[in-house]
Motif scaffolding. Structure first.
Motif, short mmCIF file in Angstrom:
data_model
loop_
_atom_site.label_atom_id
_atom_site.label_comp_id
_atom_site.label_asym_id
_atom_site.label_seq_id
_atom_site.Cartn_x
_atom_site.Cartn_y
_atom_site.Cartn_z
N THR A 114 0.88 -1.24 0.14
CA THR A 114 -0.05 -0.07 -0.11
C THR A 114 0.74 1.23 0.07
O THR A 114 0.57 2.28 -0.82
CB THR A 114 -0.98 0.01 1.37
N THR A 115 2.10 1.20 0.73
CA THR A 115 2.87 2.09 0.87
C THR A 115 3.53 2.57 -0.34
O THR A 115 3.84 3.71 -1.20
CB THR A 115 3.81 2.15 2.01
N ALA A 116 4.06 1.58 -1.14
CA ALA A 116 4.69 1.68 -2.40
C ALA A 116 3.66 2.10 -3.53
O ALA A 116 4.08 2.96 -4.23
CB ALA A 116 5.26 0.23 -2.56
N MET A 117 2.54 1.57 -3.21
CA MET A 117 1.56 2.19 -4.52
C MET A 117 1.34 3.69 -4.38
O MET A 117 1.00 4.22 -5.47
CB MET A 117 0.30 1.30 -4.69
N ARG A 118 1.01 4.10 -3.04
CA ARG A 118 0.73 5.60 -2.96
C ARG A 118 1.91 6.39 -3.19
O ARG A 118 1.96 7.43 -3.88
CB ARG A 118 0.37 5.66 -1.38
N GLN A 119 3.25 5.95 -3.13
CA GLN A 119 4.32 6.70 -3.61
C GLN A 119 4.41 6.74 -5.04
O GLN A 119 4.64 7.53 -5.60
CB GLN A 119 5.56 6.06 -3.11
N ALA A 120 3.87 5.65 -5.69
CA ALA A 120 3.89 5.34 -7.15
C ALA A 120 3.08 6.57 -7.82
O ALA A 120 3.09 7.23 -8.53
CB ALA A 120 3.80 4.11 -7.82
N GLN A 121 1.82 6.37 -7.06
CA GLN A 121 0.64 7.53 -7.63
C GLN A 121 1.11 8.78 -7.48
O GLN A 121 0.97 9.76 -8.12
CB GLN A 121 -0.52 7.17 -6.72
N LEU A 122 1.84 9.12 -6.29
CA LEU A 122 2.29 10.54 -5.99
C LEU A 122 3.44 10.96 -7.09
O LEU A 122 3.18 12.07 -7.62
CB LEU A 122 2.95 10.61 -4.59
N GLN A 123 4.37 10.17 -7.23
CA GLN A 123 5.28 10.29 -8.20
C GLN A 123 4.52 10.64 -9.68
O GLN A 123 5.10 11.42 -10.64
CB GLN A 123 6.47 9.14 -8.31
N GLN A 124 3.63 9.71 -9.98
CA GLN A 124 2.90 9.97 -11.32
C GLN A 124 2.18 11.19 -11.12
O GLN A 124 2.20 12.03 -12.23
CB GLN A 124 1.99 8.70 -11.40
N ILE A 178 3.14 13.79 -9.61
CA ILE A 178 4.13 15.10 -9.81
C ILE A 178 4.45 15.24 -11.30
O ILE A 178 4.78 16.14 -11.63
CB ILE A 178 5.24 14.86 -8.94
N HIS A 179 4.98 14.00 -11.88
CA HIS A 179 5.10 14.01 -13.23
C HIS A 179 4.11 14.74 -14.14
O HIS A 179 4.56 15.35 -14.88
CB HIS A 179 5.35 12.42 -13.70
N LEU A 239 1.90 16.81 -13.34
CA LEU A 239 1.61 18.13 -12.93
C LEU A 239 2.91 19.18 -13.45
O LEU A 239 2.68 20.10 -14.18
CB LEU A 239 1.88 18.51 -11.38
N TYR A 240 4.19 18.36 -13.59
CA TYR A 240 5.33 18.74 -14.33
C TYR A 240 5.16 19.07 -15.61
O TYR A 240 5.39 20.25 -16.44
CB TYR A 240 6.59 18.06 -13.88
N GLN A 241 4.51 18.12 -16.21
CA GLN A 241 4.22 18.16 -17.84
C GLN A 241 3.30 19.28 -17.97
O GLN A 241 3.35 20.06 -18.97
CB GLN A 241 3.80 16.83 -18.44
N THR A 242 2.43 19.34 -17.20
CA THR A 242 1.32 20.28 -17.53
C THR A 242 1.84 21.73 -17.41
O THR A 242 1.72 22.63 -18.27
CB THR A 242 0.20 20.20 -16.39
N LEU A 243 2.69 21.89 -16.42
CA LEU A 243 3.36 23.25 -16.22
C LEU A 243 4.28 23.55 -17.37
O LEU A 243 4.45 24.80 -17.85
CB LEU A 243 4.48 23.18 -14.97
N GLN A 244 4.93 22.42 -17.86
CA GLN A 244 5.82 22.95 -19.05
C GLN A 244 5.05 23.22 -20.17
O GLN A 244 5.38 24.12 -20.96
CB GLN A 244 6.50 21.42 -19.35
N GLN A 245 3.84 22.66 -20.63
CA GLN A 245 2.89 22.83 -21.68
C GLN A 245 2.53 24.14 -21.42
O GLN A 245 2.61 24.97 -22.49
CB GLN A 245 2.02 21.84 -21.78
N THR A 246 2.30 24.50 -20.33
CA THR A 246 1.40 25.97 -20.09
C THR A 246 2.61 27.10 -20.70
O THR A 246 2.49 27.99 -20.98
CB THR A 246 1.22 26.05 -18.65
N SER A 247 3.79 26.68 -19.88
CA SER A 247 4.85 27.65 -20.17
C SER A 247 5.42 27.65 -21.73
O SER A 247 5.63 28.84 -21.99
CB SER A 247 6.31 27.17 -19.37
#
Length: 221
Positions: free
Chosen positions: A190-200, A202-203, A205-213
């Motif tokens: 469960t901990t590993a899956m939550r970490q994977a979801q959080l990383q996804q 963040i990734h 969000l980063y792509q969205t910010l890049q596209q917006t920029s």
């Protein structure tokens, strides 16, 4: 001295000599079964499936030889060391089957007792935790969920077997250990899956910010 006492003594010695010889033949083979099964489990962890299968076949042959040797000595057959060998055999076979998504053979198909089989199945769940953690490190979350479900199903089966320890060879204690392993594994996954979801997230969000920029820069030009 009674006339037949010498004959009784000779018969007793002959009988016990045969029993001792049978035990001395079977005991080393039971140890070899345990070694073969331990090496098979190790091979399964390493994904060396051909080697694991060969070692299981060797253990199977040794168990048949033990059964033949002790056919006329059931007291020795049920003394404990044969049960331990059968348990290790069940563990190796069930663990290999679970990791390959194969159907589990039952005790009759393996030619062993049900108490040994169930204790071996419980210990296979413990090995499955280790295997799951290896897959988790590789990022194979789908496989991990499947293996956790297998562990859950095994535990559900074990708790339904409610008989005295004299019948099940201490299965209740083994089941308690399995429950602890299951809950710990569930928490780890469960901990590993939550970490994977959080990383996804963040990734993404980063792509969205890049596209917006990039869009903003293009509009300014």
């Amino acid at each position: 001295m009674p006339d037949n006492l010498d004959r009784i003594g000779q018969q007793a010695i002959e009988h016990l000599s045969l029993k001792h010889a049978a035990r001395e033949e079977a005991l080393p083979k039971s140890r070899r079964v345990i070694r073969c099964c331990a090496n098979s489990i190790r091979a399964t962890h390493r994904h060396e499936r051909a080697s694991a299968t060969e070692l299981i076949a060797q253990a199977h042959q040794l168990l048949r030889e033990i059964e033949s040797s002790l056919q006329n000595h059931q007291d020795i057959y049920y003394a404990g060391f044969v049960h331990d060998a059968q348990k290790e055999y069940a563990e190796a076979v069930c663990f290999a089957a679970l990791t390959q998504y194969q159907a589990l053979p039952d005790a009759g198909e393996l030619g062993i007792g049900w108490a040994a089989y169930l204790n071996g199945l419980a210990e296979a769940a413990g090995e499955l935790r280790r295997y799951l953690l290896d897959q988790l490190r590789r990022g194979n979350l789908n496989d991990c969920e499947n293996y956790l479900q297998y562990m859950d199903d095994i535990y559900a089966l074990l708790i339904s077997v409610d008989f005295p320890d004299a019948i099940t060879s201490g299965l209740r204690r083994t089941t308690d250990v399995t429950r602890g392993i299951l809950e710990k594994t569930r928490g780890d996954l469960t901990t590993a899956m939550r970490q994977a979801q959080l990383q996804q997230s963040i990734h993404e969000l980063y792509q969205t910010l890049q596209q917006t920029s990039s869009a903003k820069q293009s509009s300014e030009q």
